[in-house]
Design an enzyme around this catalytic site. Sequence first.
Site, PDB file in Angstrom:
ATOM      1  N   SER A  18       0.790  -1.229   0.000  1.00  0.00           N
ATOM      2  CA  SER A  18       0.000   0.000   0.000  1.00  0.00           C
ATOM      3  C   SER A  18       0.827   1.286   0.000  1.00  0.00           C
ATOM      4  O   SER A  18       0.700   2.133   0.883  1.00  0.00           O
ATOM      5  CB  SER A  18      -0.988   0.015   1.168  1.00  0.00           C
ATOM      6  OG  SER A  18      -2.057   0.877   0.848  1.00  0.00           O
ATOM      7  N   SER A  63       0.187   3.510  -2.048  1.00  0.00           N
ATOM      8  CA  SER A  63      -0.798   4.557  -2.340  1.00  0.00           C
ATOM      9  C   SER A  63      -1.291   5.220  -1.057  1.00  0.00           C
ATOM     10  O   SER A  63      -1.351   6.455  -0.966  1.00  0.00           O
ATOM     11  CB  SER A  63      -1.967   3.983  -3.134  1.00  0.00           C
ATOM     12  OG  SER A  63      -2.582   2.918  -2.440  1.00  0.00           O
ATOM     13  N   ASP A  89      -5.928   0.290   4.711  1.00  0.00           N
ATOM     14  CA  ASP A  89      -4.600   0.747   4.330  1.00  0.00           C
ATOM     15  C   ASP A  89      -4.285   2.113   4.931  1.00  0.00           C
ATOM     16  O   ASP A  89      -3.202   2.337   5.489  1.00  0.00           O
ATOM     17  CB  ASP A  89      -4.478   0.811   2.807  1.00  0.00           C
ATOM     18  CG  ASP A  89      -4.583  -0.554   2.159  1.00  0.00           C
ATOM     19  OD1 ASP A  89      -4.523  -1.563   2.883  1.00  0.00           O
ATOM     20  OD2 ASP A  89      -4.728  -0.610   0.928  1.00  0.00           O
TER      21      ASP A  89
END
Length: 382
Positions: free
Chosen positions: A127, A129, A173
């Site tokens: 993750s 992002s 996340d």
Amino acid sequence: MNTSLLTNVKNEFVSKFQRAPVMVFSPGRINIIGEHTDYNDGFVFPAAVDKGIIAAINKSDSDSCTAYATDKEETFMFSLKNIGPLSQGSWQNYLLGVVAEIQKIGKSVGNFNIVFGGNIPVGSGMSSSAALENSVVLGLNEVFKLGLSKHEMILISQQAEHNHVGVKCGIMDQYASMFGIENKALLLDCRTITSDSFEIDFQHHEFALINTNVKHSLSDSAYNDRRSVCESVAKMLNIPALRDATELELASIKDKISPENYQKVRYVIQENERAISASKAMQQGDLEALGKLLYASHEGLQNQYKVSCDELDFLVGQAKLNEHVLGARMMGGGFGGCTINLVAKDGAENFKAQASKAYKAQFNRACSIYDVKLSQGTHLIN
């Protein structure tokens, strides 16, 4: 935290913009168990890691904003007016999305400059992002004194991904990256967005990540498709989310949905139970039980939810052949990325070497192996 990365990002900012920046570290995450349960209001078991995004940020005197991604050596200039998503797959969308979502809640952001870089392997399922989104929102909150709480920040990051990236992700996340605790994993209730922390000290065992180094193109569309299936079945059951479903209730509508979708929903219900069982196994120090839950999770992801791939299945198969491994599964959204393996420390090198050799022989491609430490969540760097 990688000190050379920190130095590089800070020096790039000072060189480009001739002022001292606010520095932020935002970690990636692993997820021990509880995959695809977060957007079903369920339970997940993530932890922040020592690989992440380092960002340098401060106000700009110009009439536009400038972002520089050190890993890609790309500069992006934009106006704060009429922000919208760019072409799909652009890293800029994570940044633009955060700014747009801050504006939506009535907070004022001025022009700013940002330089960022990271050491989260791309496509690993750790993750990057969320780490980028969180680094941007926390940095802007500090620079412009927005007064946002961390809970507000992660919702902004999540909405950025929904509305500008096009992935209808759950909250895991962003939460794990923001609220991570050093040496601890978090049993996160995705409905209440609260967590209990668990000390991770397996004494003679450790987690090892093996990256397939593949990312099949189905991932984003399949993710959104499965979320849609889950939401439609929850509506059929007249419940807020699959977190509230039982297998018995699901069986009552079996003839109203396709066999494929029945198995997908059944997986989510079972995985939610596995996440809770895993927390109990860890409390009791029962690593064999935890390992069995990891294997069961992968079997469900492979055969019921159908988000695995040949490379991930092969690596989990190699784990099962090795006496030093108690459990393994794919980690992340699927179709590539990493497996997470619970392995005895004194047999870890043997397992890594054996799995790497077999993987190269099978796919004519090298896998990558990572040892990670559990880290503090997104924070300012003094």
